[in-house]
Scaffold this motif. Structure first.
Motif, PDB file in Angstrom:
ATOM      1  N   ILE A  98       0.866  -1.180   0.000  1.00 39.96           N
ATOM      2  CA  ILE A  98       0.000   0.000   0.000  1.00 39.96           C
ATOM      3  C   ILE A  98       0.903   1.230   0.000  1.00 39.96           C
ATOM      4  O   ILE A  98       1.638   1.469   0.954  1.00 39.96           O
ATOM      5  CB  ILE A  98      -0.924   0.032   1.242  1.00 39.96           C
ATOM      6  CG1 ILE A  98      -1.628  -1.319   1.435  1.00 39.96           C
ATOM      7  CG2 ILE A  98      -1.937   1.169   1.102  1.00 39.96           C
ATOM      8  CD1 ILE A  98      -2.500  -1.741   0.293  1.00 39.96           C
ATOM      9  N   SER A  99       0.878   1.988  -1.092  1.00 35.30           N
ATOM     10  CA  SER A  99       1.723   3.176  -1.225  1.00 35.30           C
ATOM     11  C   SER A  99       0.854   4.423  -1.140  1.00 35.30           C
ATOM     12  O   SER A  99      -0.131   4.564  -1.872  1.00 35.30           O
ATOM     13  CB  SER A  99       2.475   3.162  -2.561  1.00 35.30           C
ATOM     14  OG  SER A  99       3.388   2.085  -2.602  1.00 35.30           O
ATOM     15  N   ALA A 100       1.229   5.327  -0.232  1.00 33.73           N
ATOM     16  CA  ALA A 100       0.480   6.569  -0.051  1.00 33.73           C
ATOM     17  C   ALA A 100       1.075   7.668  -0.928  1.00 33.73           C
ATOM     18  O   ALA A 100       2.181   7.557  -1.453  1.00 33.73           O
ATOM     19  CB  ALA A 100       0.498   6.988   1.411  1.00 33.73           C
ATOM     20  N   SER A 101       0.334   8.753  -1.062  1.00 31.15           N
ATOM     21  CA  SER A 101       0.745   9.842  -1.953  1.00 31.15           C
ATOM     22  C   SER A 101       2.012  10.554  -1.481  1.00 31.15           C
ATOM     23  O   SER A 101       2.662  11.244  -2.261  1.00 31.15           O
ATOM     24  CB  SER A 101      -0.393  10.862  -2.092  1.00 31.15           C
ATOM     25  OG  SER A 101      -0.760  11.378  -0.824  1.00 31.15           O
ATOM     26  N   ASN A 102       2.383  10.386  -0.202  1.00 34.62           N
ATOM     27  CA  ASN A 102       3.615  11.009   0.300  1.00 34.62           C
ATOM     28  C   ASN A 102       4.843  10.131   0.058  1.00 34.62           C
ATOM     29  O   ASN A 102       5.949  10.459   0.488  1.00 34.62           O
ATOM     30  CB  ASN A 102       3.491  11.331   1.789  1.00 34.62           C
ATOM     31  CG  ASN A 102       3.323  10.091   2.648  1.00 34.62           C
ATOM     32  OD1 ASN A 102       3.234   8.965   2.151  1.00 34.62           O
ATOM     33  ND2 ASN A 102       3.252  10.290   3.955  1.00 34.62           N
ATOM     34  N   GLY A 103       4.656   9.000  -0.634  1.00 34.74           N
ATOM     35  CA  GLY A 103       5.772   8.122  -0.962  1.00 34.74           C
ATOM     36  C   GLY A 103       5.998   6.997   0.021  1.00 34.74           C
ATOM     37  O   GLY A 103       6.744   6.055  -0.271  1.00 34.74           O
ATOM     38  N   GLU A 104       5.388   7.055   1.189  1.00 36.58           N
ATOM     39  CA  GLU A 104       5.568   5.995   2.166  1.00 36.58           C
ATOM     40  C   GLU A 104       4.767   4.761   1.771  1.00 36.58           C
ATOM     41  O   GLU A 104       3.785   4.849   1.041  1.00 36.58           O
ATOM     42  CB  GLU A 104       5.144   6.483   3.558  1.00 36.58           C
ATOM     43  CG  GLU A 104       6.022   7.604   4.091  1.00 36.58           C
ATOM     44  CD  GLU A 104       5.600   8.049   5.476  1.00 36.58           C
ATOM     45  OE1 GLU A 104       4.490   7.669   5.914  1.00 36.58           O
ATOM     46  OE2 GLU A 104       6.367   8.786   6.116  1.00 36.58           O
ATOM     47  N   ARG A 105       5.197   3.590   2.258  1.00 31.56           N
ATOM     48  CA  ARG A 105       4.482   2.371   1.901  1.00 31.56           C
ATOM     49  C   ARG A 105       4.429   1.407   3.073  1.00 31.56           C
ATOM     50  O   ARG A 105       5.292   1.422   3.959  1.00 31.56           O
ATOM     51  CB  ARG A 105       5.096   1.703   0.678  1.00 31.56           C
ATOM     52  CG  ARG A 105       6.337   0.842   0.913  1.00 31.56           C
ATOM     53  CD  ARG A 105       7.585   1.612   1.208  1.00 31.56           C
ATOM     54  NE  ARG A 105       8.765   0.803   1.304  1.00 31.56           N
ATOM     55  CZ  ARG A 105       9.171   0.176   2.404  1.00 31.56           C
ATOM     56  NH1 ARG A 105       8.441   0.233   3.482  1.00 31.56           N
ATOM     57  NH2 ARG A 105      10.287  -0.515   2.422  1.00 31.56           N
ATOM     58  N   THR A 106       3.399   0.572   3.083  1.00 26.88           N
ATOM     59  CA  THR A 106       3.247  -0.502   4.053  1.00 26.88           C
ATOM     60  C   THR A 106       3.148  -1.814   3.272  1.00 26.88           C
ATOM     61  O   THR A 106       2.451  -1.884   2.253  1.00 26.88           O
ATOM     62  CB  THR A 106       1.993  -0.307   4.912  1.00 26.88           C
ATOM     63  OG1 THR A 106       2.149   0.892   5.690  1.00 26.88           O
ATOM     64  CG2 THR A 106       1.773  -1.481   5.846  1.00 26.88           C
ATOM     65  N   ILE A 107       3.856  -2.837   3.756  1.00 28.57           N
ATOM     66  CA  ILE A 107       3.933  -4.098   3.024  1.00 28.57           C
ATOM     67  C   ILE A 107       3.454  -5.240   3.912  1.00 28.57           C
ATOM     68  O   ILE A 107       3.870  -5.364   5.066  1.00 28.57           O
ATOM     69  CB  ILE A 107       5.381  -4.371   2.562  1.00 28.57           C
ATOM     70  CG1 ILE A 107       5.868  -3.233   1.653  1.00 28.57           C
ATOM     71  CG2 ILE A 107       5.467  -5.708   1.834  1.00 28.57           C
ATOM     72  CD1 ILE A 107       7.324  -3.359   1.259  1.00 28.57           C
ATOM     73  N   PHE A 108       2.580  -6.069   3.346  1.00 27.68           N
ATOM     74  CA  PHE A 108       2.147  -7.309   3.991  1.00 27.68           C
ATOM     75  C   PHE A 108       2.750  -8.465   3.196  1.00 27.68           C
ATOM     76  O   PHE A 108       2.518  -8.576   1.988  1.00 27.68           O
ATOM     77  CB  PHE A 108       0.620  -7.428   3.996  1.00 27.68           C
ATOM     78  CG  PHE A 108      -0.080  -6.352   4.771  1.00 27.68           C
ATOM     79  CD1 PHE A 108      -0.437  -6.537   6.095  1.00 27.68           C
ATOM     80  CD2 PHE A 108      -0.387  -5.138   4.173  1.00 27.68           C
ATOM     81  CE1 PHE A 108      -1.083  -5.541   6.814  1.00 27.68           C
ATOM     82  CE2 PHE A 108      -1.039  -4.136   4.866  1.00 27.68           C
ATOM     83  CZ  PHE A 108      -1.386  -4.339   6.198  1.00 27.68           C
ATOM     84  N   THR A 109       3.515  -9.319   3.878  1.00 28.73           N
ATOM     85  CA  THR A 109       4.136 -10.431   3.168  1.00 28.73           C
ATOM     86  C   THR A 109       4.386 -11.575   4.142  1.00 28.73           C
ATOM     87  O   THR A 109       3.928 -11.535   5.292  1.00 28.73           O
ATOM     88  CB  THR A 109       5.439  -9.983   2.482  1.00 28.73           C
ATOM     89  OG1 THR A 109       5.922 -11.032   1.637  1.00 28.73           O
ATOM     90  CG2 THR A 109       6.502  -9.603   3.497  1.00 28.73           C
ATOM     91  N   HIS A 110       5.116 -12.582   3.706  1.00 26.30           N
ATOM     92  CA  HIS A 110       5.353 -13.759   4.553  1.00 26.30           C
ATOM     93  C   HIS A 110       6.742 -14.307   4.253  1.00 26.30           C
ATOM     94  O   HIS A 110       7.355 -13.976   3.224  1.00 26.30           O
ATOM     95  CB  HIS A 110       4.289 -14.828   4.298  1.00 26.30           C
ATOM     96  CG  HIS A 110       4.200 -15.259   2.856  1.00 26.30           C
ATOM     97  ND1 HIS A 110       4.851 -16.358   2.357  1.00 26.30           N
ATOM     98  CD2 HIS A 110       3.542 -14.703   1.805  1.00 26.30           C
ATOM     99  CE1 HIS A 110       4.589 -16.476   1.062  1.00 26.30           C
ATOM    100  NE2 HIS A 110       3.802 -15.487   0.699  1.00 26.30           N
ATOM    101  N   TYR A 111       7.249 -15.150   5.152  1.00 26.09           N
ATOM    102  CA  TYR A 111       8.563 -15.747   4.959  1.00 26.09           C
ATOM    103  C   TYR A 111       8.499 -16.846   3.906  1.00 26.09           C
ATOM    104  O   TYR A 111       7.476 -17.530   3.760  1.00 26.09           O
ATOM    105  CB  TYR A 111       9.092 -16.332   6.271  1.00 26.09           C
ATOM    106  CG  TYR A 111       9.733 -15.303   7.160  1.00 26.09           C
ATOM    107  CD1 TYR A 111      11.043 -14.886   6.931  1.00 26.09           C
ATOM    108  CD2 TYR A 111       9.042 -14.741   8.227  1.00 26.09           C
ATOM    109  CE1 TYR A 111      11.646 -13.933   7.744  1.00 26.09           C
ATOM    110  CE2 TYR A 111       9.638 -13.788   9.045  1.00 26.09           C
ATOM    111  CZ  TYR A 111      10.937 -13.394   8.797  1.00 26.09           C
ATOM    112  OH  TYR A 111      11.521 -12.445   9.593  1.00 26.09           O
ATOM    113  N   PRO A 112       9.573 -17.039   3.163  1.00 22.33           N
ATOM    114  CA  PRO A 112       9.590 -18.091   2.140  1.00 22.33           C
ATOM    115  C   PRO A 112       9.736 -19.472   2.759  1.00 22.33           C
ATOM    116  O   PRO A 112      10.139 -19.614   3.920  1.00 22.33           O
ATOM    117  CB  PRO A 112      10.825 -17.738   1.314  1.00 22.33           C
ATOM    118  CG  PRO A 112      11.740 -17.060   2.287  1.00 22.33           C
ATOM    119  CD  PRO A 112      10.838 -16.277   3.203  1.00 22.33           C
ATOM    120  N   ASP A 113       9.424 -20.483   1.954  1.00 21.81           N
ATOM    121  CA  ASP A 113       9.639 -21.860   2.386  1.00 21.81           C
ATOM    122  C   ASP A 113      11.134 -22.147   2.483  1.00 21.81           C
ATOM    123  O   ASP A 113      11.957 -21.528   1.796  1.00 21.81           O
ATOM    124  CB  ASP A 113       9.005 -22.842   1.395  1.00 21.81           C
ATOM    125  CG  ASP A 113       7.486 -22.753   1.375  1.00 21.81           C
ATOM    126  OD1 ASP A 113       6.908 -22.318   2.401  1.00 21.81           O
ATOM    127  OD2 ASP A 113       6.881 -23.104   0.349  1.00 21.81           O
TER     128      ASP A 113
END
Length: 286
Positions: A98-113
């Motif tokens: 999720i990238s906001a208009s001010n350039g900051e971002r939040t990331i949802f992810t997971h560890y690889p196998d």
């Protein structure tokens, strides 16, 4: 042409752009998201290839419906790659951004196998003859052996310390350059000096902490200082830290000077923030 080997994560990133981060329990309608290939080692390889030409990436994609997406991205970015899960049915690592208009971002992810396929690190280094090896801390079952062998051959080992991982004490003794983010906190460490002191236990000769648009904290056997970074009108920061690491590997080999490599990498990474997404800058930057 310089030679570099990058080992680590490749992800499939789905990036949404919003004016501002939403509050909880709401549904937001956006423009259609963009889909990118990302990951610390992958993006670093992209930056190195942009500056230098072909480069090599060891990662894990596996057999899945997205194989062609990864393959096409690697080819377009001039990256030669080895898939540690080439013959294995495996879900790729996914990331929602999720990238906001001010350039900051939040990331949802997971560890690889975990990687269970063996790799001959000596044969790999013999074949590719890299002048620098960069690791992002993922796939320790491969990274530790590769770093150990590279260290034995006096090939510089660069570590991207994005965040702390429990198995890093096995990897850090083989690292020459630790370039960490502001989110990298080893156990009991809260302040930068404590982080540098912790890394000193592993005899890492060159260390730095990047802090976005704030000065880079630098520590080595010869100096302790801060390096200013360029101030730009940020559009999107996704991948900027990764591009910093890839550029650092290139400038380390071409400048042969630690501070100059850091400074040039900061300039390069800052320029990528002027563009939307982690690939649109590729045809617009020298």
């Amino acid at each position: 042409m310089k030679k570099a080997l990058f080992l680590g994560l490749a992800t499939l990133d789905i990036q949404y752009f919003v004016d501002e981060f939403p509050a909880g329990n709401v549904k937001i309608k956006t423009q259609a998201p963009d889909c990118w290939v990302g990951g610390p080692a992958t993006n670093a390889a992209v930056a190195f290839a942009k500056l230098n030409g072909n480069t090599h990436l060891v990662t894990a994609v596996g057999k899945n419906a997205f194989q062609s997406v990864f393959k096409n991205d690697f080819e377009q970015c001039n990256i030669q790659y080895i898939d540690l899960l080439e013959r294995v049915d495996s879900q790729p690592v996914l990331a929602s951004v999720i990238s906001a208009s001010n350039g900051e971002r939040t990331i949802f992810t997971h560890y690889p196998d975990r990687i269970t396929q063996p790799i001959d690190e000596k044969k790999l280094l013999d074949q590719l003859q890299p002048e620098v090896v960069m690791l992002d801390g993922f796939y320790p079952e491969v990274a530790v052996k590769l770093a150990h062998e590279a260290k034995n051959r006096q090939i510089p080992v660069v570590f991207d310390g994005g965040s702390w991982k429990s198995y890093l004490p096995e990897l850090l003794p083989h690292v020459d350059y630790a370039i960490c983010s502001n989110d990298f906190y080893p156990p009991t460490c809260e302040q930068p000096k404590e982080i540098f002191d912790y890394l000193d236990q592993f005899a890492i000769s060159h260390k730095a902490i990047t802090r976005g648009n704030q000065p880079i904290l630098v520590s080595s056997r010869e100096m302790n200082c801060e390096l200013d970074v360029p101030q730009v009108d940020v559009i999107d920061t996704l991948g900027a830290g990764d591009f910093f690491h890839g550029a650092f590997c290139y400038y380390l080999l071409t400048k042969n000077n630690y501070l100059q490599a850091l400074q040039k990498s900061a300039e390069f990474a800052s320029k990528t923030c002027l563009f939307k997404g982690p690939r649109s800058w590729l045809n617009k930057l020298i």
